[in-house]
Scaffold this motif. Structure first.
Motif, PDB file in Angstrom:
ATOM      1  N   SER A  74       0.830  -1.210   0.000  1.00 33.25           N
ATOM      2  CA  SER A  74       0.000   0.000   0.000  1.00 33.25           C
ATOM      3  C   SER A  74       0.863   1.258   0.000  1.00 33.25           C
ATOM      4  O   SER A  74       0.523   2.251  -0.658  1.00 33.25           O
ATOM      5  N   VAL A  75       1.971   1.227   0.733  1.00 31.90           N
ATOM      6  CA  VAL A  75       2.888   2.363   0.754  1.00 31.90           C
ATOM      7  C   VAL A  75       3.441   2.613  -0.649  1.00 31.90           C
ATOM      8  O   VAL A  75       3.458   3.755  -1.142  1.00 31.90           O
ATOM      9  N   MET A  76       3.889   1.554  -1.312  1.00 27.93           N
ATOM     10  CA  MET A  76       4.473   1.724  -2.643  1.00 27.93           C
ATOM     11  C   MET A  76       3.433   2.189  -3.654  1.00 27.93           C
ATOM     12  O   MET A  76       3.720   3.035  -4.510  1.00 27.93           O
ATOM     13  N   ALA A  83       0.854  10.043  -4.133  1.00 37.97           N
ATOM     14  CA  ALA A  83       0.191  10.356  -2.859  1.00 37.97           C
ATOM     15  C   ALA A  83       1.150  10.064  -1.704  1.00 37.97           C
ATOM     16  O   ALA A  83       0.910   9.169  -0.887  1.00 37.97           O
ATOM     17  N   ALA A  84       2.236  10.827  -1.631  1.00 38.80           N
ATOM     18  CA  ALA A  84       3.255  10.574  -0.610  1.00 38.80           C
ATOM     19  C   ALA A  84       2.694  10.722   0.797  1.00 38.80           C
ATOM     20  O   ALA A  84       3.070   9.972   1.702  1.00 38.80           O
ATOM     21  N   PHE A  88       3.051   8.143   3.937  1.00 42.18           N
ATOM     22  CA  PHE A  88       3.579   8.473   5.263  1.00 42.18           C
ATOM     23  C   PHE A  88       2.566   8.129   6.352  1.00 42.18           C
ATOM     24  O   PHE A  88       2.938   7.698   7.450  1.00 42.18           O
ATOM     25  N   ARG A  89       1.273   8.326   6.059  1.00 38.38           N
ATOM     26  CA  ARG A  89       0.244   7.983   7.052  1.00 38.38           C
ATOM     27  C   ARG A  89       0.267   6.480   7.338  1.00 38.38           C
ATOM     28  O   ARG A  89       0.176   6.056   8.499  1.00 38.38           O
ATOM     29  N   SER A  94       1.801   2.029  11.079  1.00 35.96           N
ATOM     30  CA  SER A  94       2.593   0.841  11.354  1.00 35.96           C
ATOM     31  C   SER A  94       3.499   1.058  12.558  1.00 35.96           C
ATOM     32  O   SER A  94       3.636   0.181  13.427  1.00 35.96           O
ATOM     33  N   HIS A  95       4.105   2.233  12.648  1.00 38.17           N
ATOM     34  CA  HIS A  95       4.927   2.550  13.825  1.00 38.17           C
ATOM     35  C   HIS A  95       4.066   2.587  15.079  1.00 38.17           C
ATOM     36  O   HIS A  95       4.512   2.155  16.161  1.00 38.17           O
TER      37      HIS A  95
END
Length: 243
Positions: A74-76, A83-84, A88-89, A94-95
């Protein structure tokens, strides 16, 4: 991106796959899933990749150990769609889950320390202290009554039955076992691992059987944290190369 590609910039699917122990089909699947940016095509319809695709693949594979396959994909996809902020969200979430797992581990350790002041019991024919029914205990833990019944079938819990109603009655030691089971489940331990640990705690009146599990848990959380750092570095490299 705005790059003029030279012939030596072009990479075949096998070129991307080789360095990571992947199949060429896996590379194509990643492209189709949006993990890699769309590839150019030759006049004959063959895919041609570039060093940017290689950087994207490295970023994705570095993200997986820390964030999991679904989140990494999903990040990639978000990055490749421009949609950077969404990427980041997802990383922030995840963190946050890792932090929650660390807090859960701390809670388990605190619960185990509290066991030192709890008198061990040995199941037998004698009377047990008064306790609570399944509904109140389930609400205290934030689980469904069906979950407590499942834990009982797995050997994690051993409540007595009210002789008049047949309802389950959980004494303080039963509630302690339920709290431990709940925390260990949140830590990712399967029921078949938890049951013998709790059985040994009951029998020995101590927490030594859980020490190895807690060390392993600490190690897995640390490994995830380090993997997140590695993933972040590779993702930053990809973002820079995308421009």
């Amino acid at each position: 991106m705005g790059r003029n590609l030279q012939s030596d910039d072009r990479l075949r699917p096998v070129d991307l796959a080789r360095g990571h122990g992947l199949s060429t089909q896996a590379v194509r699947n990643y492209e189709e899933a949006g993990v890699l940016p769309a590839a150019a095509r030759t006049p004959h319809g063959y895919r041609t990749y570039t060093p940017l695709h290689a950087t994207a693949l490295r970023a994705f594979l570095a993200l997986v150990p820390g964030h999991g396959h679904r989140t990494a994909a999903s990040v990639m996809r978000a990055v490749n769609e421009g949609a950077a902020d969404e990427a980041f969200r997802l990383i922030d979430e995840s963190h946050a889950r890792l932090l929650d797992d660390r807090r859960t581990l701390q809670a388990v350790e605190a619960a185990l320390r509290g066991l030192g002041s709890t008198t061990a019991y040995a199941p037998g024919p004698g009377p047990r202290p008064a306790g609570r029914f399944i509904g109140p205990l389930a609400r205290e833990l934030g689980v469904r009554p069906a979950t407590l019944r499942k834990w009982e079938r797995a050997g994690l819990l051993n409540p007595r039955r009210d002789p008049r109603t047949g309802y389950r009655v959980y004494g303080e030691a039963d509630a302690r076992d339920a709290r431990l089971a709940h925390q260990l489940r949140r830590g990712g331990h399967p029921l078949e691992q938890i049951a013998p640990l709790i059985a040994q705690v009951r029998a020995a009146g101590g927490t030594e059987p859980l020490e190895a599990a807690l060390r392993d848990w600490h190690g897995r959380l640390s490994a995830r944290g380090r993997a997140m750092l590695t993933g972040a570095a590779e993702l930053e490299a990809y973002l820079r190369e995308r421009g």
